[in-house]
Design a protein around this motif. Sequence first.
Motif, PDB file in Angstrom:
ATOM      1  N   ASP A 134       0.232   3.959  -3.209  1.00  0.00           N
ATOM      2  CA  ASP A 134       0.261   5.372  -2.556  1.00  0.00           C
ATOM      3  C   ASP A 134       1.210   6.763  -2.478  1.00  0.00           C
ATOM      4  O   ASP A 134       0.529   7.292  -3.773  1.00  0.00           O
ATOM      5  CB  ASP A 134       0.237   5.445  -0.895  1.00  0.00           C
ATOM      6  CG  ASP A 134      -0.222   6.522  -0.410  1.00  0.00           C
ATOM      7  OD1 ASP A 134      -1.736   7.496  -1.217  1.00  0.00           O
ATOM      8  OD2 ASP A 134       0.175   7.911   0.228  1.00  0.00           O
ATOM      9  N   TYR A 163      -5.680  14.593  -2.375  1.00  0.00           N
ATOM     10  CA  TYR A 163      -5.835  13.436  -1.283  1.00  0.00           C
ATOM     11  C   TYR A 163      -4.738  14.528   0.123  1.00  0.00           C
ATOM     12  O   TYR A 163      -3.719  14.486  -0.346  1.00  0.00           O
ATOM     13  CB  TYR A 163      -5.388  12.405  -2.434  1.00  0.00           C
ATOM     14  CG  TYR A 163      -6.147  11.918  -3.165  1.00  0.00           C
ATOM     15  CD1 TYR A 163      -7.409  11.523  -2.515  1.00  0.00           C
ATOM     16  CD2 TYR A 163      -6.217  12.259  -4.401  1.00  0.00           C
ATOM     17  CE1 TYR A 163      -8.146  11.132  -2.819  1.00  0.00           C
ATOM     18  CE2 TYR A 163      -7.160  11.965  -4.923  1.00  0.00           C
ATOM     19  CZ  TYR A 163      -8.295  11.630  -4.500  1.00  0.00           C
ATOM     20  OH  TYR A 163      -9.062  10.758  -5.954  1.00  0.00           O
ATOM     21  N   LEU A 204       0.776  -1.061  -0.082  1.00  0.00           N
ATOM     22  CA  LEU A 204       0.235   0.125   0.484  1.00  0.00           C
ATOM     23  C   LEU A 204       0.694   1.076   0.146  1.00  0.00           C
ATOM     24  O   LEU A 204       0.663   2.437  -0.714  1.00  0.00           O
ATOM     25  CB  LEU A 204      -0.608   0.017   1.182  1.00  0.00           C
ATOM     26  CG  LEU A 204      -2.494  -0.952   1.088  1.00  0.00           C
ATOM     27  CD1 LEU A 204      -3.363  -0.530   2.078  1.00  0.00           C
ATOM     28  CD2 LEU A 204      -3.028  -0.211  -0.048  1.00  0.00           C
ATOM     29  N   GLU A 205       2.047   0.898   0.973  1.00  0.00           N
ATOM     30  CA  GLU A 205       2.445   2.222   0.681  1.00  0.00           C
ATOM     31  C   GLU A 205       3.397   2.489  -1.034  1.00  0.00           C
ATOM     32  O   GLU A 205       3.188   4.076  -1.039  1.00  0.00           O
ATOM     33  CB  GLU A 205       4.096   2.291   1.569  1.00  0.00           C
ATOM     34  CG  GLU A 205       3.599   1.970   3.175  1.00  0.00           C
ATOM     35  CD  GLU A 205       3.634   0.553   3.568  1.00  0.00           C
ATOM     36  OE1 GLU A 205       3.315  -0.365   2.181  1.00  0.00           O
ATOM     37  OE2 GLU A 205       3.960   0.369   4.834  1.00  0.00           O
ATOM     38  N   LYS A 211      -7.195   9.157   2.971  1.00  0.00           N
ATOM     39  CA  LYS A 211      -7.015  10.219   2.177  1.00  0.00           C
ATOM     40  C   LYS A 211      -8.203  11.448   1.733  1.00  0.00           C
ATOM     41  O   LYS A 211      -7.512  12.183   1.645  1.00  0.00           O
ATOM     42  CB  LYS A 211      -6.267   9.367   1.350  1.00  0.00           C
ATOM     43  CG  LYS A 211      -5.292   8.633   1.265  1.00  0.00           C
ATOM     44  CD  LYS A 211      -4.456   7.859  -0.441  1.00  0.00           C
ATOM     45  CE  LYS A 211      -4.450   8.545  -1.262  1.00  0.00           C
ATOM     46  NZ  LYS A 211      -3.218   8.726  -1.473  1.00  0.00           N
ATOM     47  N   LEU A 250      -6.334   3.889   9.162  1.00  0.00           N
ATOM     48  CA  LEU A 250      -7.507   2.785   8.598  1.00  0.00           C
ATOM     49  C   LEU A 250      -7.727   2.117   9.923  1.00  0.00           C
ATOM     50  O   LEU A 250      -8.618   1.327   9.502  1.00  0.00           O
ATOM     51  CB  LEU A 250      -5.989   2.397   7.245  1.00  0.00           C
ATOM     52  CG  LEU A 250      -6.475   0.800   7.745  1.00  0.00           C
ATOM     53  CD1 LEU A 250      -8.327   0.671   6.688  1.00  0.00           C
ATOM     54  CD2 LEU A 250      -5.953   0.118   6.539  1.00  0.00           C
ATOM     55  N   THR A 260      -2.925  -5.595   0.614  1.00  0.00           N
ATOM     56  CA  THR A 260      -3.374  -4.464  -1.044  1.00  0.00           C
ATOM     57  C   THR A 260      -4.924  -5.552  -1.314  1.00  0.00           C
ATOM     58  O   THR A 260      -5.543  -4.252  -0.891  1.00  0.00           O
ATOM     59  CB  THR A 260      -2.771  -3.965  -1.434  1.00  0.00           C
ATOM     60  OG1 THR A 260      -1.562  -3.281  -1.686  1.00  0.00           O
ATOM     61  CG2 THR A 260      -3.432  -3.395  -2.731  1.00  0.00           C
ATOM     62  N   MET A 281      -1.545   8.865   3.097  1.00  0.00           N
ATOM     63  CA  MET A 281      -2.061   8.143   3.761  1.00  0.00           C
ATOM     64  C   MET A 281      -1.584   7.242   5.103  1.00  0.00           C
ATOM     65  O   MET A 281      -0.800   8.116   5.308  1.00  0.00           O
ATOM     66  CB  MET A 281      -1.334   6.746   2.914  1.00  0.00           C
ATOM     67  CG  MET A 281      -2.328   4.673   3.263  1.00  0.00           C
ATOM     68  SD  MET A 281      -1.441   3.777   1.900  1.00  0.00           S
ATOM     69  CE  MET A 281      -0.459   3.892   2.641  1.00  0.00           C
ATOM     70  N   ASN A 282      -2.191   6.842   5.950  1.00  0.00           N
ATOM     71  CA  ASN A 282      -2.475   6.895   7.481  1.00  0.00           C
ATOM     72  C   ASN A 282      -2.758   5.505   7.872  1.00  0.00           C
ATOM     73  O   ASN A 282      -4.530   5.243   8.081  1.00  0.00           O
ATOM     74  CB  ASN A 282      -3.526   8.330   8.421  1.00  0.00           C
ATOM     75  CG  ASN A 282      -3.095   7.795   9.696  1.00  0.00           C
ATOM     76  OD1 ASN A 282      -2.704   7.194  10.611  1.00  0.00           O
ATOM     77  ND2 ASN A 282      -3.921   9.512   9.817  1.00  0.00           N
ATOM     78  N   LEU A 286      -8.234   5.269   4.904  1.00  0.00           N
ATOM     79  CA  LEU A 286      -6.475   5.294   4.494  1.00  0.00           C
ATOM     80  C   LEU A 286      -6.281   6.665   5.444  1.00  0.00           C
ATOM     81  O   LEU A 286      -4.804   7.078   4.716  1.00  0.00           O
ATOM     82  CB  LEU A 286      -5.560   5.106   3.537  1.00  0.00           C
ATOM     83  CG  LEU A 286      -5.945   3.556   3.653  1.00  0.00           C
ATOM     84  CD1 LEU A 286      -5.402   3.286   1.499  1.00  0.00           C
ATOM     85  CD2 LEU A 286      -4.687   2.809   3.828  1.00  0.00           C
ATOM     86  N   ILE A 303      -6.289   6.015  -4.199  1.00  0.00           N
ATOM     87  CA  ILE A 303      -6.490   4.561  -4.285  1.00  0.00           C
ATOM     88  C   ILE A 303      -7.600   3.921  -4.816  1.00  0.00           C
ATOM     89  O   ILE A 303      -7.555   2.721  -5.563  1.00  0.00           O
ATOM     90  CB  ILE A 303      -5.980   4.031  -2.524  1.00  0.00           C
ATOM     91  CG1 ILE A 303      -5.230   4.219  -2.280  1.00  0.00           C
ATOM     92  CG2 ILE A 303      -5.962   2.460  -2.652  1.00  0.00           C
ATOM     93  CD1 ILE A 303      -3.633   4.166  -2.567  1.00  0.00           C
ATOM     94  N   ASP A 309      -9.889   5.434  -0.108  1.00  0.00           N
ATOM     95  CA  ASP A 309      -9.489   6.888   0.358  1.00  0.00           C
ATOM     96  C   ASP A 309      -9.818   6.735   2.144  1.00  0.00           C
ATOM     97  O   ASP A 309      -9.359   7.714   2.361  1.00  0.00           O
ATOM     98  CB  ASP A 309      -9.641   7.927  -0.890  1.00  0.00           C
ATOM     99  CG  ASP A 309      -8.919   7.276  -2.188  1.00  0.00           C
ATOM    100  OD1 ASP A 309      -8.159   6.877  -2.322  1.00  0.00           O
ATOM    101  OD2 ASP A 309      -9.409   6.960  -2.984  1.00  0.00           O
TER     102      ASP A 309
END
Length: 156
Positions: free
Chosen positions: A54, A79, A50-51, A148, A87, A128, A82-83, A146, A64, A143
């Motif tokens: 992103d 956006y 995912l990193e 975003k 999540l 993912t 991502m965090n 996460l 995403i 999104d």
Amino acid sequence: MKNEPLIIIANKLHYLRIEQKLKQEDLCLKLNIKRATYANWESARVEIPLEKLDLIANFYNIGIDYLFNFYTEKSNIEYKPMNFNKLSENLKNFKEKNHLKLESLAIDAGTTVSTIWAYLNDKNKILTTYLYNICQKNNLSADYLLGKVDNPIYLD
């Protein structure tokens, strides 16, 4: 047969790169990614973390959800980064609001209860494909989960 989310993401990565008239080498230089690694992602041979997904989404200024093909049109949304903590929080809130058990999220994701527990408690970062499966089965925005975007919680 290959994993459906991997194929969807791979096709979208290929489409975006071609649309921007970029060679894999050029994109990899801009993103500081090894070409062989990217080639594996674009051919759906390996799951993209995912990193990195992103990072690519940020490069193209897309979400995403777009890479997951939940939306077919690009949006003009700004956006946030991502965090993974967001999540966990958002997924917990969704689970509680809908009175879901860990078992049902595990079934949706295609994994074990202990794996879902680890994601909800910030012990591991979600894969993912598991995020894709949870979002797709529950009509949720990746999104949003996460962090975003603030909205929407649910996809159209």
